[in-house]
Write a protein that holds these residues in place. Sequence first.
Motif, PDB file in Angstrom:
ATOM      1  N   ARG A  61       0.818  -1.214   0.000  1.00  0.00           N
ATOM      2  CA  ARG A  61       0.000   0.000   0.000  1.00  0.00           C
ATOM      3  C   ARG A  61       0.851   1.262   0.000  1.00  0.00           C
ATOM      4  O   ARG A  61       0.546   2.231  -0.691  1.00  0.00           O
ATOM      5  CB  ARG A  61      -0.942  -0.001   1.201  1.00  0.00           C
ATOM      6  CG  ARG A  61      -2.091  -0.982   1.072  1.00  0.00           C
ATOM      7  CD  ARG A  61      -2.995  -0.973   2.288  1.00  0.00           C
ATOM      8  NE  ARG A  61      -4.065  -1.948   2.158  1.00  0.00           N
ATOM      9  CZ  ARG A  61      -5.213  -1.730   1.515  1.00  0.00           C
ATOM     10  NH1 ARG A  61      -5.439  -0.553   0.971  1.00  0.00           N
ATOM     11  NH2 ARG A  61      -6.131  -2.678   1.438  1.00  0.00           N
ATOM     12  N   ASN A  62       1.934   1.260   0.765  1.00  0.00           N
ATOM     13  CA  ASN A  62       2.763   2.461   0.824  1.00  0.00           C
ATOM     14  C   ASN A  62       3.568   2.673  -0.453  1.00  0.00           C
ATOM     15  O   ASN A  62       3.793   3.818  -0.869  1.00  0.00           O
ATOM     16  CB  ASN A  62       3.692   2.394   2.031  1.00  0.00           C
ATOM     17  CG  ASN A  62       3.004   2.848   3.308  1.00  0.00           C
ATOM     18  OD1 ASN A  62       2.152   2.156   3.850  1.00  0.00           O
ATOM     19  ND2 ASN A  62       3.356   4.028   3.787  1.00  0.00           N
ATOM     20  N   ILE A  63       4.007   1.592  -1.073  1.00  0.00           N
ATOM     21  CA  ILE A  63       4.702   1.730  -2.353  1.00  0.00           C
ATOM     22  C   ILE A  63       3.755   2.297  -3.407  1.00  0.00           C
ATOM     23  O   ILE A  63       4.105   3.218  -4.159  1.00  0.00           O
ATOM     24  CB  ILE A  63       5.273   0.380  -2.818  1.00  0.00           C
ATOM     25  CG1 ILE A  63       6.390  -0.065  -1.871  1.00  0.00           C
ATOM     26  CG2 ILE A  63       5.820   0.485  -4.241  1.00  0.00           C
ATOM     27  CD1 ILE A  63       6.885  -1.483  -2.120  1.00  0.00           C
ATOM     28  N   LEU A  64       2.537   1.774  -3.459  1.00  0.00           N
ATOM     29  CA  LEU A  64       1.541   2.287  -4.408  1.00  0.00           C
ATOM     30  C   LEU A  64       1.213   3.742  -4.121  1.00  0.00           C
ATOM     31  O   LEU A  64       1.101   4.557  -5.048  1.00  0.00           O
ATOM     32  CB  LEU A  64       0.270   1.436  -4.332  1.00  0.00           C
ATOM     33  CG  LEU A  64       0.336   0.059  -4.998  1.00  0.00           C
ATOM     34  CD1 LEU A  64      -0.945  -0.732  -4.712  1.00  0.00           C
ATOM     35  CD2 LEU A  64       0.540   0.197  -6.500  1.00  0.00           C
ATOM     36  N   ALA A  65       1.050   4.081  -2.847  1.00  0.00           N
ATOM     37  CA  ALA A  65       0.726   5.465  -2.484  1.00  0.00           C
ATOM     38  C   ALA A  65       1.864   6.405  -2.867  1.00  0.00           C
ATOM     39  O   ALA A  65       1.630   7.518  -3.362  1.00  0.00           O
ATOM     40  CB  ALA A  65       0.436   5.560  -0.989  1.00  0.00           C
ATOM     41  N   GLY A  66       3.090   5.980  -2.641  1.00  0.00           N
ATOM     42  CA  GLY A  66       4.232   6.813  -2.990  1.00  0.00           C
ATOM     43  C   GLY A  66       4.342   7.042  -4.483  1.00  0.00           C
ATOM     44  O   GLY A  66       4.578   8.168  -4.938  1.00  0.00           O
ATOM     45  N   LEU A  67       4.158   5.981  -5.277  1.00  0.00           N
ATOM     46  CA  LEU A  67       4.232   6.120  -6.737  1.00  0.00           C
ATOM     47  C   LEU A  67       3.079   6.966  -7.273  1.00  0.00           C
ATOM     48  O   LEU A  67       3.252   7.738  -8.219  1.00  0.00           O
ATOM     49  CB  LEU A  67       4.218   4.739  -7.384  1.00  0.00           C
ATOM     50  CG  LEU A  67       5.456   3.870  -7.137  1.00  0.00           C
ATOM     51  CD1 LEU A  67       5.258   2.471  -7.719  1.00  0.00           C
ATOM     52  CD2 LEU A  67       6.702   4.522  -7.731  1.00  0.00           C
ATOM     53  N   ALA A  68       1.908   6.833  -6.659  1.00  0.00           N
ATOM     54  CA  ALA A  68       0.752   7.620  -7.110  1.00  0.00           C
ATOM     55  C   ALA A  68       0.935   9.106  -6.821  1.00  0.00           C
ATOM     56  O   ALA A  68       0.344   9.955  -7.505  1.00  0.00           O
ATOM     57  CB  ALA A  68      -0.520   7.110  -6.430  1.00  0.00           C
ATOM     58  N   LEU A 107      10.090   7.885  -2.182  1.00  0.00           N
ATOM     59  CA  LEU A 107      10.814   7.388  -1.007  1.00  0.00           C
ATOM     60  C   LEU A 107      10.172   7.746   0.337  1.00  0.00           C
ATOM     61  O   LEU A 107      10.139   6.899   1.235  1.00  0.00           O
ATOM     62  CB  LEU A 107      12.260   7.887  -1.032  1.00  0.00           C
ATOM     63  CG  LEU A 107      13.280   6.936  -1.672  1.00  0.00           C
ATOM     64  CD1 LEU A 107      14.661   7.569  -1.664  1.00  0.00           C
ATOM     65  CD2 LEU A 107      13.307   5.607  -0.953  1.00  0.00           C
ATOM     66  N   PRO A 108       9.673   8.972   0.533  1.00  0.00           N
ATOM     67  CA  PRO A 108       9.068   9.275   1.840  1.00  0.00           C
ATOM     68  C   PRO A 108       7.945   8.313   2.219  1.00  0.00           C
ATOM     69  O   PRO A 108       7.895   7.812   3.353  1.00  0.00           O
ATOM     70  CB  PRO A 108       8.554  10.710   1.661  1.00  0.00           C
ATOM     71  CG  PRO A 108       9.466  11.303   0.645  1.00  0.00           C
ATOM     72  CD  PRO A 108       9.761  10.182  -0.312  1.00  0.00           C
ATOM     73  N   ALA A 109       7.042   8.030   1.282  1.00  0.00           N
ATOM     74  CA  ALA A 109       5.941   7.104   1.574  1.00  0.00           C
ATOM     75  C   ALA A 109       6.453   5.680   1.729  1.00  0.00           C
ATOM     76  O   ALA A 109       5.993   4.935   2.605  1.00  0.00           O
ATOM     77  CB  ALA A 109       4.894   7.161   0.462  1.00  0.00           C
ATOM     78  N   LEU A 110       7.424   5.304   0.898  1.00  0.00           N
ATOM     79  CA  LEU A 110       7.974   3.949   0.986  1.00  0.00           C
ATOM     80  C   LEU A 110       8.669   3.742   2.326  1.00  0.00           C
ATOM     81  O   LEU A 110       8.481   2.707   2.979  1.00  0.00           O
ATOM     82  CB  LEU A 110       8.954   3.733  -0.167  1.00  0.00           C
ATOM     83  CG  LEU A 110       9.409   2.296  -0.460  1.00  0.00           C
ATOM     84  CD1 LEU A 110       9.873   2.182  -1.914  1.00  0.00           C
ATOM     85  CD2 LEU A 110      10.538   1.859   0.461  1.00  0.00           C
ATOM     86  N   MET A 111       9.462   4.726   2.742  1.00  0.00           N
ATOM     87  CA  MET A 111      10.184   4.606   4.009  1.00  0.00           C
ATOM     88  C   MET A 111       9.224   4.619   5.193  1.00  0.00           C
ATOM     89  O   MET A 111       9.461   3.949   6.204  1.00  0.00           O
ATOM     90  CB  MET A 111      11.199   5.736   4.133  1.00  0.00           C
ATOM     91  CG  MET A 111      12.383   5.620   3.188  1.00  0.00           C
ATOM     92  SD  MET A 111      13.337   4.096   3.406  1.00  0.00           S
ATOM     93  CE  MET A 111      13.917   4.284   5.090  1.00  0.00           C
ATOM     94  N   ALA A 112       8.143   5.384   5.078  1.00  0.00           N
ATOM     95  CA  ALA A 112       7.145   5.392   6.151  1.00  0.00           C
ATOM     96  C   ALA A 112       6.540   4.000   6.317  1.00  0.00           C
ATOM     97  O   ALA A 112       6.368   3.507   7.440  1.00  0.00           O
ATOM     98  CB  ALA A 112       6.056   6.413   5.848  1.00  0.00           C
ATOM     99  N   GLY A 113       6.234   3.352   5.212  1.00  0.00           N
ATOM    100  CA  GLY A 113       5.707   1.994   5.272  1.00  0.00           C
ATOM    101  C   GLY A 113       6.728   1.012   5.815  1.00  0.00           C
ATOM    102  O   GLY A 113       6.390   0.102   6.582  1.00  0.00           O
ATOM    103  N   LEU A 114       7.990   1.199   5.427  1.00  0.00           N
ATOM    104  CA  LEU A 114       9.046   0.317   5.911  1.00  0.00           C
ATOM    105  C   LEU A 114       9.231   0.459   7.419  1.00  0.00           C
ATOM    106  O   LEU A 114       9.457  -0.531   8.123  1.00  0.00           O
ATOM    107  CB  LEU A 114      10.352   0.644   5.181  1.00  0.00           C
ATOM    108  CG  LEU A 114      11.535  -0.302   5.411  1.00  0.00           C
ATOM    109  CD1 LEU A 114      11.176  -1.719   4.973  1.00  0.00           C
ATOM    110  CD2 LEU A 114      12.763   0.199   4.668  1.00  0.00           C
ATOM    111  N   ARG A 115       9.113   1.680   7.916  1.00  0.00           N
ATOM    112  CA  ARG A 115       9.248   1.903   9.364  1.00  0.00           C
ATOM    113  C   ARG A 115       8.107   1.213  10.124  1.00  0.00           C
ATOM    114  O   ARG A 115       8.332   0.551  11.138  1.00  0.00           O
ATOM    115  CB  ARG A 115       9.249   3.399   9.665  1.00  0.00           C
ATOM    116  CG  ARG A 115      10.526   4.111   9.255  1.00  0.00           C
ATOM    117  CD  ARG A 115      10.367   5.615   9.318  1.00  0.00           C
ATOM    118  NE  ARG A 115      10.007   6.049  10.673  1.00  0.00           N
ATOM    119  CZ  ARG A 115       9.560   7.271  10.951  1.00  0.00           C
ATOM    120  NH1 ARG A 115       9.382   8.154   9.977  1.00  0.00           N
ATOM    121  NH2 ARG A 115       9.283   7.591  12.194  1.00  0.00           N
ATOM    122  N   ILE A 116       6.885   1.363   9.621  1.00  0.00           N
ATOM    123  CA  ILE A 116       5.739   0.732  10.289  1.00  0.00           C
ATOM    124  C   ILE A 116       5.873  -0.788  10.253  1.00  0.00           C
ATOM    125  O   ILE A 116       5.652  -1.473  11.257  1.00  0.00           O
ATOM    126  CB  ILE A 116       4.425   1.168   9.614  1.00  0.00           C
ATOM    127  CG1 ILE A 116       4.204   2.672   9.787  1.00  0.00           C
ATOM    128  CG2 ILE A 116       3.233   0.401  10.209  1.00  0.00           C
ATOM    129  CD1 ILE A 116       3.045   3.220   8.975  1.00  0.00           C
TER     130      ILE A 116
END
Length: 241
Positions: free
Chosen positions: A108-115, A145-154
């Motif tokens: 979800r975070n990867i998709l959100a970041g790319l979108a 990256l910001p959205a991807l990293m946020a998902g990775l942290r969670i």
Amino acid sequence: MADQSCLVTNDWICGEYVRTRGQELADATLQHIGITLASVGIGLLVAFPLALLARRRRVVAAPVLGLTTVLYTVPSLAMFSLLVPVFGLSVSVVVTGLVLYSLTILVRNILAGLAAVPEEAREAARGMGYGPVRLLFGVELPLALPALMAGLRIATVSTVSLTTVGSIIGYGGLGNLILEGLRGYFKAQVLTASVLCVVLAVLADLVLLLVQRLLTPWARVKRRRSPGDGPVKRPAGQAVA
């Protein structure tokens, strides 16, 4: 003497326990870290192509997101129990279960970041001759990256927590000590292992936050100066060029 008696009196805080069981605590902590790193790393490797597939083929997006969401709702005890017949009583059960749990967050975070990547950035890159692969890795992923990293942290923090459940099959890292301490009502062991779990989660989040800040320096500049800050003020007496 007072420190040694805390083992006899079964106190919650006992320095002697930490000193005498240091190697046991270190081994459990290393196992905990290893399981977490393996689970998050594999989860990221699986989530990335799934997110790209869901993004490229809209018909696949709903099933992918739906399946990962359903997997996340399965209780951890049930998940590990279902995986035991496949992998046996091994660390693979825990790692596989944690990978499946991480997918819903990461995809979800990867998709959100790319979108969230501005279409103008894509058009400019295409105008410069960027192909699909170069566009993805050279423009879209850096901006996502910001959205991807946020998902990775969670995902990492939740994995640190869920790893303890692996103690039911003997591969729970610090969870093994917590379960053993609960069975014997060994207060110092339960508290020490629990505190170490919290410390691991906090440290993991801080490390990933630092990595995020290093990889996205433009985000810091944007936060320091927002569009509504007004014009830059010059020192008094400074001439305007």
